[in-house]
Design a protein around this motif. Structure first.
Motif, PDB file in Angstrom:
ATOM      1  N   LYS A  54       0.830  -1.206   0.000  1.00  0.00           N
ATOM      2  CA  LYS A  54       0.000   0.000   0.000  1.00  0.00           C
ATOM      3  C   LYS A  54       0.866   1.258   0.000  1.00  0.00           C
ATOM      4  CE  LYS A  54      -4.199  -1.686   2.294  1.00  0.00           C
ATOM      5  NZ  LYS A  54      -5.077  -1.505   3.474  1.00  0.00           N
ATOM      6  N   SER A  55       1.919   1.210   0.825  1.00  0.00           N
ATOM      7  CA  SER A  55       2.826   2.358   0.913  1.00  0.00           C
ATOM      8  C   SER A  55       3.523   2.604  -0.425  1.00  0.00           C
ATOM      9  CB  SER A  55       3.859   2.103   2.008  1.00  0.00           C
ATOM     10  OG  SER A  55       4.821   3.138   2.024  1.00  0.00           O
ATOM     11  N   LEU A  56       3.961   1.496  -1.072  1.00  0.00           N
ATOM     12  CA  LEU A  56       4.610   1.624  -2.378  1.00  0.00           C
ATOM     13  C   LEU A  56       3.664   2.249  -3.400  1.00  0.00           C
ATOM     14  CD1 LEU A  56       6.638  -1.697  -2.850  1.00  0.00           C
ATOM     15  CD2 LEU A  56       7.555   0.601  -2.515  1.00  0.00           C
ATOM     16  N   LEU A  57       2.412   1.799  -3.393  1.00  0.00           N
ATOM     17  CA  LEU A  57       1.437   2.302  -4.358  1.00  0.00           C
ATOM     18  C   LEU A  57       1.139   3.780  -4.122  1.00  0.00           C
ATOM     19  CD1 LEU A  57      -0.316   1.447  -6.729  1.00  0.00           C
ATOM     20  CD2 LEU A  57      -2.151   0.894  -5.115  1.00  0.00           C
ATOM     21  N   GLU A  58       0.981   4.146  -2.844  1.00  0.00           N
ATOM     22  CA  GLU A  58       0.714   5.554  -2.524  1.00  0.00           C
ATOM     23  C   GLU A  58       1.899   6.449  -2.916  1.00  0.00           C
ATOM     24  OE1 GLU A  58      -0.170   5.676   1.595  1.00  0.00           O
ATOM     25  OE2 GLU A  58      -2.165   4.731   1.397  1.00  0.00           O
ATOM     26  N   LEU A  60       4.148  10.161  -9.218  1.00  0.00           N
ATOM     27  CA  LEU A  60       3.612  10.291 -10.577  1.00  0.00           C
ATOM     28  C   LEU A  60       2.927  11.650 -10.758  1.00  0.00           C
ATOM     29  CD1 LEU A  60       3.515   8.619 -13.157  1.00  0.00           C
ATOM     30  CD2 LEU A  60       1.243   7.809 -12.483  1.00  0.00           C
ATOM     31  N   LEU A  61       2.229  12.102  -9.715  1.00  0.00           N
ATOM     32  CA  LEU A  61       1.590  13.418  -9.772  1.00  0.00           C
ATOM     33  C   LEU A  61       2.639  14.525  -9.853  1.00  0.00           C
ATOM     34  CD1 LEU A  61      -1.302  13.040  -7.144  1.00  0.00           C
ATOM     35  CD2 LEU A  61      -1.533  13.382  -9.620  1.00  0.00           C
ATOM     36  N   ILE A  62       3.744  14.336  -9.127  1.00  0.00           N
ATOM     37  CA  ILE A  62       4.835  15.331  -9.173  1.00  0.00           C
ATOM     38  C   ILE A  62       5.431  15.399 -10.575  1.00  0.00           C
ATOM     39  CG2 ILE A  62       7.159  15.876  -8.349  1.00  0.00           C
ATOM     40  CD1 ILE A  62       6.318  14.702  -5.635  1.00  0.00           C
ATOM     41  N   HIS A  63       5.693  14.216 -11.144  1.00  0.00           N
ATOM     42  CA  HIS A  63       6.218  14.178 -12.526  1.00  0.00           C
ATOM     43  C   HIS A  63       5.249  14.849 -13.491  1.00  0.00           C
ATOM     44  CE1 HIS A  63       9.829  11.942 -11.790  1.00  0.00           C
ATOM     45  NE2 HIS A  63       9.195  10.852 -11.344  1.00  0.00           N
ATOM     46  N   SER A  64       3.971  14.583 -13.341  1.00  0.00           N
ATOM     47  CA  SER A  64       2.956  15.165 -14.219  1.00  0.00           C
ATOM     48  C   SER A  64       2.930  16.686 -14.088  1.00  0.00           C
ATOM     49  CB  SER A  64       1.587  14.582 -13.875  1.00  0.00           C
ATOM     50  OG  SER A  64       0.578  15.165 -14.685  1.00  0.00           O
ATOM     51  N   SER A  65       3.027  17.157 -12.823  1.00  0.00           N
ATOM     52  CA  SER A  65       3.041  18.606 -12.598  1.00  0.00           C
ATOM     53  C   SER A  65       4.290  19.240 -13.202  1.00  0.00           C
ATOM     54  CB  SER A  65       2.986  18.879 -11.093  1.00  0.00           C
ATOM     55  OG  SER A  65       3.100  20.260 -10.832  1.00  0.00           O
ATOM     56  N   ASN A  66       5.441  18.579 -13.037  1.00  0.00           N
ATOM     57  CA  ASN A  66       6.690  19.100 -13.597  1.00  0.00           C
ATOM     58  C   ASN A  66       6.644  19.152 -15.122  1.00  0.00           C
ATOM     59  OD1 ASN A  66       7.746  19.392 -11.045  1.00  0.00           O
ATOM     60  ND2 ASN A  66       8.931  17.489 -11.096  1.00  0.00           N
ATOM     61  N   MET A  67       6.049  18.111 -15.737  1.00  0.00           N
ATOM     62  CA  MET A  67       5.929  18.091 -17.200  1.00  0.00           C
ATOM     63  C   MET A  67       5.019  19.216 -17.678  1.00  0.00           C
ATOM     64  SD  MET A  67       5.788  14.157 -18.533  1.00  0.00           S
ATOM     65  CE  MET A  67       4.561  13.586 -17.364  1.00  0.00           C
ATOM     66  N   LYS A  68       3.951  19.467 -16.928  1.00  0.00           N
ATOM     67  CA  LYS A  68       3.022  20.534 -17.291  1.00  0.00           C
ATOM     68  C   LYS A  68       3.715  21.892 -17.212  1.00  0.00           C
ATOM     69  CE  LYS A  68      -1.588  22.339 -16.250  1.00  0.00           C
ATOM     70  NZ  LYS A  68      -2.772  22.200 -15.365  1.00  0.00           N
ATOM     71  N   GLU A  69       4.476  22.099 -16.111  1.00  0.00           N
ATOM     72  CA  GLU A  69       5.216  23.354 -15.970  1.00  0.00           C
ATOM     73  C   GLU A  69       6.258  23.516 -17.076  1.00  0.00           C
ATOM     74  OE1 GLU A  69       6.962  23.619 -12.140  1.00  0.00           O
ATOM     75  OE2 GLU A  69       5.040  23.620 -11.067  1.00  0.00           O
ATOM     76  N   ALA A  70       6.964  22.435 -17.404  1.00  0.00           N
ATOM     77  CA  ALA A  70       7.976  22.492 -18.464  1.00  0.00           C
ATOM     78  C   ALA A  70       7.341  22.796 -19.813  1.00  0.00           C
ATOM     79  CB  ALA A  70       8.755  21.188 -18.521  1.00  0.00           C
TER      80      ALA A  70
END
Length: 418
Positions: A369-373, A379-389
């Motif tokens: 559960k911890s790994l999945l969370e 993944l959300l951080i990567h998505s946000s960084n890609m959006k900003e880039a």
């Protein structure tokens, strides 16, 4: 300068002062006068009356004039093409004015229609404009027809060359043998590579074809060394590898040139534009020079000043474009890394989810559960960084386009001035 005390605090810093009127007039009266190629070719751009006054100044200076061989070579190569370029520029500008006048007339007629003016009212409205515009057209045509030189005529009969051949007889540097010429070219190239003035600006843009200014300078220093006389160089060139600028003001010749002439030849060095020489000639030489002649001589200098300013703008915009392009590459690299990491993480999450689906007991495992969370959070951080880039890339791309357009506009203006 003579108005300053010649003490240890000022000695050696003469190149940082602007010469006063008395110093300039003394230099005109006492120095060897070296004419740059552009100063001689300016004769082909002047109207007949201005040309005659300019020749009057040259005759007054004749006993002290000396022409480097480099100047003579460049003059004979370029005299006809220089006139042809001037005439083409005149025709091009006159055609542009004619097109503008035609467009203005059309817009004025359209404006008259919008104001519901017709018949005599329209004629009354248009009359003062037509009269003024017709006067401009007539003056331009008259100026073009009054210019007495043409490239075709010069090929067989050149009145300027004929007068210069008498005026400058015995006042030209000797022809260079192959060994001396090769040695001077090697030295000019070395100086260009190390940005030693003058001439490195042309060398940077033209390579081996841009050695002319430095070759001229080396010949001038050699002449001064042999004759131990001060040099006054007359040119329309205002590039900053000849002239020192501070706060946008032209102070005088580069201090390095003054120092080199002094150390190599033991002679003083002065630099005047052609218009400055002509404007001082009346007082210094008691020769009549009208303001119109001075203005005609100044036009080439103004063109060079405009070109210098445009080149500076071009360099600044090009540097900013290079910075933005580099930032685009860096941002794109960051985005691609984020995208790659996100894809790898998404694959790991998918494998974990499949494992948890296949083994119901693993769903309740706190570690899984911890790994999945943690995976979803990253993944959300990567998505946000890609959006900003991506957002930053769009802004940078728009900036890059604007800079490209500015460069193109400056290039068009520079091409139009040639």
């Amino acid at each position: 300068m003579t108005k300053y005390h010649k003490g240890t605090f000022t000695a050696g810093y003469e190149g940082y002062w602007r010469k006063d009127k008395a110093d300039i007039e003394y230099a005109i009266k006492s120095s060897v006068i070296v004419l740059d190629t552009n100063a001689l070719l300016s004769l082909y751009r002047m109207e007949r009356s201005a040309r005659e006054e300019y020749f009057g100044v040259l005759h007054a200076l004749a006993p002290r004039i000396w022409i480097p061989r480099q100047v003579a070579d460049e003059f004979h190569r370029n005299r006809i093409s220089s006139l042809d370029a001037h005439l083409n520029a005149l025709r091009k500008k006159s055609e542009a004015v004619a097109e503008s006048i035609s467009e203005l007339r059309k817009n004025l007629r359209d404006l008259a229609k919008l104001r519901s003016l017709a018949g005599p009212k329209s004629d009354d409205y248009m009359h003062p404009f037509n009269e003024a515009l017709s006067g401009i057209e007539s003056r331009i045509k008259q100026d073009l027809s009054d210019f007495d030189l043409s490239a075709g005529k010069l090929a067989s009969h050149d009145p300027i060359l004929e007068e210069l051949s008498v005026l400058l007889d015995g006042k030209v540097g000797e022809n260079l043998d192959k060994t001396t010429k090769s040695e001077l070219e090697a030295e000019a190239q070395r100086r260009g590579e190390n940005e030693i003035p003058p001439g490195y600006k042309d060398f940077k843009s033209k390579g081996e074809n841009g050695l002319g200014d430095c070759l001229l300078w080396l010949q001038m220093v050699d002449h001064a060394t042999k004759n131990k006389q001060p040099i006054l160089f007359v040119s329309t060139d205002v590039k900053d590898d000849w002239i020192r600028y501070q706060c946008g003001l032209a102070i005088g010749p580069r201090p390095e040139l003054i120092a080199e002439m002094q150390s190599s030849a033991g002679a003083d060095y002065h630099h005047l534009t052609l218009s400055e020489l002509l404007s001082r000639a009346g007082q210094a030489l008691e020769v009549a020079v009208s303001q119109d002649t001075i203005d005609q001589a100044a036009e080439r200098q103004k063109d060079q000043a405009r070109q210098r300013e445009l080149n500076q703008q071009y360099a600044a915009v090009a540097a900013e474009l290079a910075r933005v392009s580099s930032e685009i590459e860096a941002t794109r690299s960051v985005r691609d890394i984020e995208r790659s990491d996100a894809a790898e993480l998404a694959a790991q999450i998918k494998l974990l989810q499949e494992k948890m689906e296949q083994d119901p007991t693993s769903k309740e495992d706190p570690y899984n559960k911890s790994l999945l969370e943690e995976g979803n959070r990253r993944l959300l951080i990567h998505s946000s960084n890609m959006k900003e880039a991506s957002t930053e890339l769009r802004k940078l791309a728009e900036q890059e386009i604007r800079l490209f357009q500015r460069l193109q506009n400056i290039e068009n203006i520079l091409a139009d001035q040639e």
